[in-house]
Design a protein around this motif. Sequence first.
Motif, PDB file in Angstrom:
ATOM      1  N   SER A 244       0.849  -1.186   0.000  1.00 47.78           N
ATOM      2  CA  SER A 244       0.000   0.000   0.000  1.00 47.78           C
ATOM      3  C   SER A 244       0.885   1.236   0.000  1.00 47.78           C
ATOM      4  O   SER A 244       1.539   1.537   1.002  1.00 47.78           O
ATOM      5  N   ARG A 245       0.899   1.937  -1.110  1.00 48.01           N
ATOM      6  CA  ARG A 245       1.712   3.165  -1.220  1.00 48.01           C
ATOM      7  C   ARG A 245       1.252   4.229  -0.234  1.00 48.01           C
ATOM      8  O   ARG A 245       2.067   4.866   0.431  1.00 48.01           O
ATOM      9  N   HIS A 246      -0.043   4.423  -0.114  1.00 46.61           N
ATOM     10  CA  HIS A 246      -0.549   5.519   0.712  1.00 46.61           C
ATOM     11  C   HIS A 246      -0.572   5.197   2.195  1.00 46.61           C
ATOM     12  O   HIS A 246      -0.694   6.108   3.016  1.00 46.61           O
ATOM     13  N   CYS A 247      -0.442   3.925   2.548  1.00 47.02           N
ATOM     14  CA  CYS A 247      -0.318   3.567   3.962  1.00 47.02           C
ATOM     15  C   CYS A 247       1.137   3.344   4.367  1.00 47.02           C
ATOM     16  O   CYS A 247       1.401   3.046   5.535  1.00 47.02           O
ATOM     17  N   HIS A 248       2.074   3.462   3.400  1.00 43.19           N
ATOM     18  CA  HIS A 248       3.499   3.251   3.673  1.00 43.19           C
ATOM     19  C   HIS A 248       3.713   1.890   4.318  1.00 43.19           C
ATOM     20  O   HIS A 248       4.559   1.738   5.221  1.00 43.19           O
ATOM     21  N   SER A 249       2.997   0.889   3.843  1.00 41.45           N
ATOM     22  CA  SER A 249       3.015  -0.389   4.551  1.00 41.45           C
ATOM     23  C   SER A 249       2.946  -1.566   3.587  1.00 41.45           C
ATOM     24  O   SER A 249       2.397  -1.461   2.478  1.00 41.45           O
ATOM     25  N   LEU A 250       3.525  -2.693   4.026  1.00 41.80           N
ATOM     26  CA  LEU A 250       3.428  -3.973   3.332  1.00 41.80           C
ATOM     27  C   LEU A 250       2.643  -4.926   4.222  1.00 41.80           C
ATOM     28  O   LEU A 250       2.965  -5.094   5.402  1.00 41.80           O
ATOM     29  N   TYR A 251       1.619  -5.550   3.647  1.00 44.50           N
ATOM     30  CA  TYR A 251       0.734  -6.435   4.402  1.00 44.50           C
ATOM     31  C   TYR A 251       0.947  -7.884   3.945  1.00 44.50           C
ATOM     32  O   TYR A 251       0.866  -8.178   2.749  1.00 44.50           O
ATOM     33  N   TYR A 252       1.200  -8.750   4.905  1.00 48.59           N
ATOM     34  CA  TYR A 252       1.320 -10.174   4.623  1.00 48.59           C
ATOM     35  C   TYR A 252      -0.038 -10.807   4.922  1.00 48.59           C
ATOM     36  O   TYR A 252      -0.486 -10.842   6.080  1.00 48.59           O
ATOM     37  N   VAL A 253      -0.684 -11.281   3.862  1.00 44.34           N
ATOM     38  CA  VAL A 253      -2.088 -11.672   3.909  1.00 44.34           C
ATOM     39  C   VAL A 253      -2.214 -13.171   3.687  1.00 44.34           C
ATOM     40  O   VAL A 253      -1.636 -13.729   2.737  1.00 44.34           O
ATOM     41  N   GLY A 254      -2.962 -13.832   4.543  1.00 38.62           N
ATOM     42  CA  GLY A 254      -3.196 -15.258   4.390  1.00 38.62           C
ATOM     43  C   GLY A 254      -4.194 -15.554   3.289  1.00 38.62           C
ATOM     44  O   GLY A 254      -4.887 -14.671   2.775  1.00 38.62           O
ATOM     45  N   SER A 255      -4.317 -16.837   2.957  1.00 41.00           N
ATOM     46  CA  SER A 255      -5.239 -17.245   1.904  1.00 41.00           C
ATOM     47  C   SER A 255      -6.695 -17.011   2.292  1.00 41.00           C
ATOM     48  O   SER A 255      -7.581 -17.002   1.432  1.00 41.00           O
ATOM     49  N   ASP A 256      -6.943 -16.777   3.601  1.00 41.13           N
ATOM     50  CA  ASP A 256      -8.292 -16.443   4.052  1.00 41.13           C
ATOM     51  C   ASP A 256      -8.554 -14.931   4.013  1.00 41.13           C
ATOM     52  O   ASP A 256      -9.635 -14.466   4.371  1.00 41.13           O
TER      53      ASP A 256
END
Length: 570
Positions: free
Chosen positions: A260-272
């Motif tokens: 997310s460019r605007h949240c300055h963040s990388l999210y590690y997301v599960g298959s759920d």
Amino acid sequence: MQLRKHFLLSFLALSSNVLADLVMFESNDYSSGALGLGPFQTFMSSSSTPAIGNFVVPYNDSTSGQIEDGLILLAPRGTDVNSAGPLIYNKAGSLVWDGTHFGQTLTFKTDTYKGETVILLWTPGTLFGYGVGAGYDLIINNQYEVIANFTADINGTVLADFHEIRMTFNDTALITAYQPIPWDLSAYNITNGWLLESYAQEIDPATGKAIFTWVASDHVNPSLCYATPGASGTAEDNPWDFFHINAINKDDFGNYLISSRHCHSLYYVGSDGNIIWNIGGMNSSVTMNNGTTFAWQHDARFRNNQTQISLFDNEGTAWELDSSNSRGVLLDLDLAKNQVSLNKEWLPYNRTVSESQGNVGILDSGNTIIGWGQVPWFSEYDSNGQLLYVVQFGVGNVQGYRAYSVNWTATPTTRPSVFVQENGFNTTIYTSWNGATEVVTWQLSGSTSESPQLAIPLSNTTKNGFETVIPFNSSSTNYKYYQVAAFNSNEKIIAFSNFTASDGSSQAPAANQTVDSSSNSTTGSATPSSSGGLRSTGSPSPLSSAGGALQNLLRLPSVLVALWIIVALS
């Protein structure tokens, strides 16, 4: 400027036929805009008008051996670009493929699909003023044929965005999409508010059906991001882009890394769909050690079996600058200690902030290609972070979403192109083959008007650059038509051009001028019986051919180099 450019190209062709392509080196006129805001090249045998590169920092004898083999994928765009769209260059700066007939694009890369290396390309339907797109994703094979055309699968109303196309290990595609939706923005004193929703999707290109869909606002509160509504959020055509998704990875565990460019963040997301952890932003769940914070980033990628993450740290956007320069970074990810540390950073040669776009491409050798996004530069670094070269591909409103160094081998289904120019007994044949990567030598043949398809071998010329210039003195025989045959490194013919006359008329190749399909490989053969027994000799390797334009410029006599500079700067 156009007249001067044609004069320069003509001079180069006359002085040395290996310099038909124009590449510039440390040109102040280029960098200052004296040659135009988007300098481009023209050819005789092709209508292509690709951007000319200026090696702001050229490679030399001490650095050229450290440059990883490969081709450069670039898609210049912007109001000062003559022909926006995908282009492939060799590392000497010569054009290999002009794909601008696909139109302006942003994502343009190679990947693997069904065991084959392919090109992935986004082709636009609409580019919205708020920085996203709606269009279609293409998979193109090594003959430049479209073998898949798909888009987002969201209620049949949303098209694929340009920020990401990436294949997974199971031949599915990761893509981004956006959709304006009504949203309660009363907390920001906006009535009848609109949010720009971000989607991550995994699509089966064969069916166009979604396998996985992730909706940003279902998992991330818009208040946690750094781009406040400002004047946006007031209408469907002016939505608030709170999240701005711009990169997706899928790892070996079936989970996803979403940027997310605007949240300055990388999210590690599960298959759920649930967030497992996130790095950066207002509420990082992972400890950020010194030098690891980033802002307005692009192109986040897992590296080294998910133990590292590379990304392009923009450090700014159109309305905010957070540092003096953008950078590429490589982060070490230690989940056992729940922390990230800075492994390496790559700084720009010109120490500027690129307010949008950009990428970090770590190559097999350990070298790294950085595309500087809104700033029209790309550069290669060795495994120790030492700068090897920098190329500028425009001056004004010229941008490149990403730049890649790739291994790419292709044989187009089209024929080589030929343009014939006669001046008395002096004939000049210009030839090119858009997208071909295996041509080493051009064999020139001629034929008379009485026997237009009877090829008489005349000469062999080493291919160098996109367009090869072949001079021929026709005083002994009055040839009406000229034809070229393309030889690969194994001295096998891989294509014949049409027979072409100086008035533009042409004849198809002779019926017995057929090419065995296996000739495109190292064991191929051809049966060009009407071409006679002339064989190519002294053929360079693909590596020396790719670097030939630069090396031949350095080998020119000093008087010719001086004249070249005088003409270029006049």
